[in-house]
Design an enzyme around this catalytic site. Structure first.
Site, short mmCIF file in Angstrom:
data_model
loop_
_atom_site.label_atom_id
_atom_site.label_comp_id
_atom_site.label_asym_id
_atom_site.label_seq_id
_atom_site.Cartn_x
_atom_site.Cartn_y
_atom_site.Cartn_z
N GLY A 120 -2.61 -48.84 -79.35
CA GLY A 120 -2.89 -48.93 -80.53
C GLY A 120 -1.98 -48.69 -81.92
O GLY A 120 -2.62 -48.95 -82.84
N CYS A 121 -1.45 -47.60 -81.42
CA CYS A 121 -1.50 -46.79 -82.38
C CYS A 121 0.65 -46.98 -82.20
O CYS A 121 1.09 -46.92 -81.03
CB CYS A 121 -1.47 -45.28 -82.53
SG CYS A 121 -3.23 -45.15 -82.93
N GLU A 122 1.26 -47.06 -83.37
CA GLU A 122 2.43 -47.35 -83.74
C GLU A 122 3.24 -45.48 -82.50
O GLU A 122 4.33 -45.85 -82.04
CB GLU A 122 3.25 -47.42 -84.54
CG GLU A 122 4.94 -47.64 -84.22
CD GLU A 122 5.08 -47.96 -85.87
OE1 GLU A 122 6.50 -48.22 -85.88
OE2 GLU A 122 4.98 -48.25 -86.86
N SER A 123 2.66 -44.64 -83.35
CA SER A 123 3.20 -43.40 -82.48
C SER A 123 1.88 -42.63 -81.46
O SER A 123 1.13 -43.59 -81.13
CB SER A 123 2.75 -41.86 -83.91
OG SER A 123 3.29 -42.88 -84.96
#
Length: 140
Positions: free
Chosen positions: A48-51
């Site tokens: 769920g994190c872009e990174s």
């Protein structure tokens, strides 16, 4: 080594300039102890994190009571600062205490909501949800 969460909060309250606040966040990320490569697994990955973000949650006995021990890392220097905030907030708490803490409150208290992209905000939410699930599991 990360300062205690109370010190971090005090430091953010002193700094009003947005660029300096961001620089302090990056410094916190740099102060985060490195997450050993073997712990950068899919099981520790925060989805769920872009990174790319990894958080390893464990329990250590401290004074006869279980206490959370969090380690984390991100490939983004800014997100690594957010990971450092979560590590400082939750580490040392009992699993039951940690399950009752909403890390998003800290995010709001430090006034990051309006200055961070929605993707990073979603990433912080995913980190908090992950830590909460781990704390609930470890408290059972």
């Amino acid at each position: 080594m990360l300062p205690p969460i109370a010190t971090i909060i005090d430091n953010f309250e002193i700094v009003e300039d947005e660029d300096m606040r961001l620089e302090y966040l990056i410094e916190l990320g740099r102060a985060l102890p490195p997450l050993p490569e073997p712990l950068r697994t899919d099981a520790n990955r925060v989805h769920g994190c872009e990174s790319q973000v990894w958080i390893d949650t464990g329990v250590e006995e401290e004074g006869g009571a279980p206490r959370l021990r969090l380690q984390g890392f991100s490939d983004s220097v800014i997100v690594r600062g957010f990971v450092a905030l979560m590590v400082a907030l939750y580490t040392g708490k009992s699993p039951k205490e940690a399950a009752g803490i909403d890390g998003l409150d800290l995010f709001r208290q430090l006034h990051f909501g309006s200055h961070v992209t929605s993707k990073r905000s979603n990433g912080v939410r995913a980190m908090v949800e992950r830590i909460h699930r781990d704390a609930v599991r470890l408290a059972a």
